[in-house]
Design a protein around this motif. Structure first.
Motif, PDB file in Angstrom:
ATOM      1  N   ARG A   1       0.828  -1.201   0.000  1.00  0.00           N
ATOM      2  CA  ARG A   1       0.000   0.000   0.000  1.00  0.00           C
ATOM      3  C   ARG A   1       0.866   1.255   0.000  1.00  0.00           C
TER       4      ARG A   1
ATOM      5  N   ASP B   1      -2.837   3.703   1.836  1.00  0.00           N
ATOM      6  CA  ASP B   1      -2.750   3.484   3.280  1.00  0.00           C
ATOM      7  C   ASP B   1      -2.837   4.847   3.983  1.00  0.00           C
ATOM      8  N   PRO B   2      -3.793   5.017   4.911  1.00  0.00           N
ATOM      9  CA  PRO B   2      -4.769   4.018   5.380  1.00  0.00           C
ATOM     10  C   PRO B   2      -5.902   3.817   4.374  1.00  0.00           C
ATOM     11  N   ALA B   3      -6.613   2.699   4.549  1.00  0.00           N
ATOM     12  CA  ALA B   3      -7.653   2.309   3.589  1.00  0.00           C
ATOM     13  C   ALA B   3      -9.015   2.832   4.014  1.00  0.00           C
TER      14      ALA B   3
END
Length: 302
Positions: free
Chosen positions: A188, A266-268
């Protein structure tokens, strides 16, 4: 016990002579249809198809199972028709609203299954860019409609009498031109690495997309190209040509017609939820049946 859907897939391949042509007829992708056939071969304990450069042919076991499958499917079709007559699905019209991505990637197999079960019901499909399909359901212009919301995004209650049933949620992913530095790597990508990146956007009036862009702006990305269209096809084409990067639903990236680099973030926390809007107090048999098929169909691999 053999799954009737897989038996129908085998019969379609036998009639079409290839998995690709059978997939087009059934509304599947070839890989998804191949998965169904592989499961049927495991259930049968024998190879059913032989693939060759011009398509496929049945093995002896496949010929035997196809003959039996046709009888089973004929009986099931008779049963469906008789039950449809009892349930008020032997005629009439079902109006379905959809937006572009769902209408081209998710809805066709579901409508194909509905048509096989209820061939006498006329289907009318109209395109509504969310959230306009929800309003069309409230006005009675369509019986149900596929729509979507983004996270983060504003929480807006549907109009009185309309309910929303979530069907699936997907991540938003970064798309870039092929070979772009941000598309390198399998892990990510931290959203902070979007700082300074020119953004291609299609959100001039969409409150959901504006909230997503606010998050990206917080990471340092700024809009460089604004598309005065709600569709993602043009966005992806401009990204592919190197005019900037974009954050789009994963499904959009997967089926883009122009080459792209794709990277999860990231973050998702950026997501899109696809839902079906319907009139909660009106249980029309055709609309209820299609909603049930949508629940099952949207979980099927595309």
């Amino acid at each position: 016990m053999y799954d009737p859907t897989r038996l129908a897939a085998l019969v379609a391949v036998a009639e079409a002579g290839s998995i690709t042509r059978a997939a087009e007829r059934l509304g599947y992708t070839p890989p998804a249809l191949s998965q169904q056939l592989a499961k049927l071969e495991r259930e049968a304990g024998a190879a059913l198809l032989v693939r060759h450069h011009r398509g496929t042919r049945l093995t002896a076991a496949g010929e035997l199972l196809v003959a039996r499958a046709r009888r089973v499917l004929d009986e099931l079709e008779r049963a469906r028709h008789e039950l449809a007559s009892l349930g008020g699905l032997s005629g009439g019209r079902l109006r379905v609203g959809t937006f572009m991505t769902a209408g081209t990637q998710l809805l066709p197999p579901v409508l194909s299954a509905f048509r096989r079960a209820h061939p006498d019901v006329e289907l009318v499909v109209a395109e509504y860019e969310p959230p306009h399909g929800v309003a069309a359901v409230a006005r009675g212009e369509t019986d149900l409609a596929l729509t979507h919301t983004y996270e983060p995004g504003p929480v807006v209650d549907p109009p009185a009498g309309v309910a929303l049933e979530p069907l699936m949620t997907e991540e938003l992913v970064l798309v870039t031109a092929p070979g772009h530095a941000l598309s390198a790597g399998a892990g990510r990508l931290p959203r902070a690495e979007l700082a300074g990146q020119p953004l291609v956007s299609s959100a001039p009036d969409n409150a959901n997309r504006r909230q997503v862009e606010a998050v990206l702006a917080g990471e340092g990305a700024s809009v460089a190209v604004r598309c005065e269209t709600p569709g993602y096809v043009l966005v992806c084409a401009l990204v592919s040509a190197g005019l900037g990067v974009a954050v789009v639903p994963e499904m959009v990236a997967r089926v883009a017609v122009t080459p792209l680099g794709v990277r999860r973030l990231d973050p998702a926390g950026l997501r899109r939820t696809i839902s079906v809007a319907y009139r909660a107090e009106e249980a029309a048999p055709a609309a209820e049946t299609l909603r049930a098929l949508l629940r099952g169909g949207f979980g099927r691999p595309s």
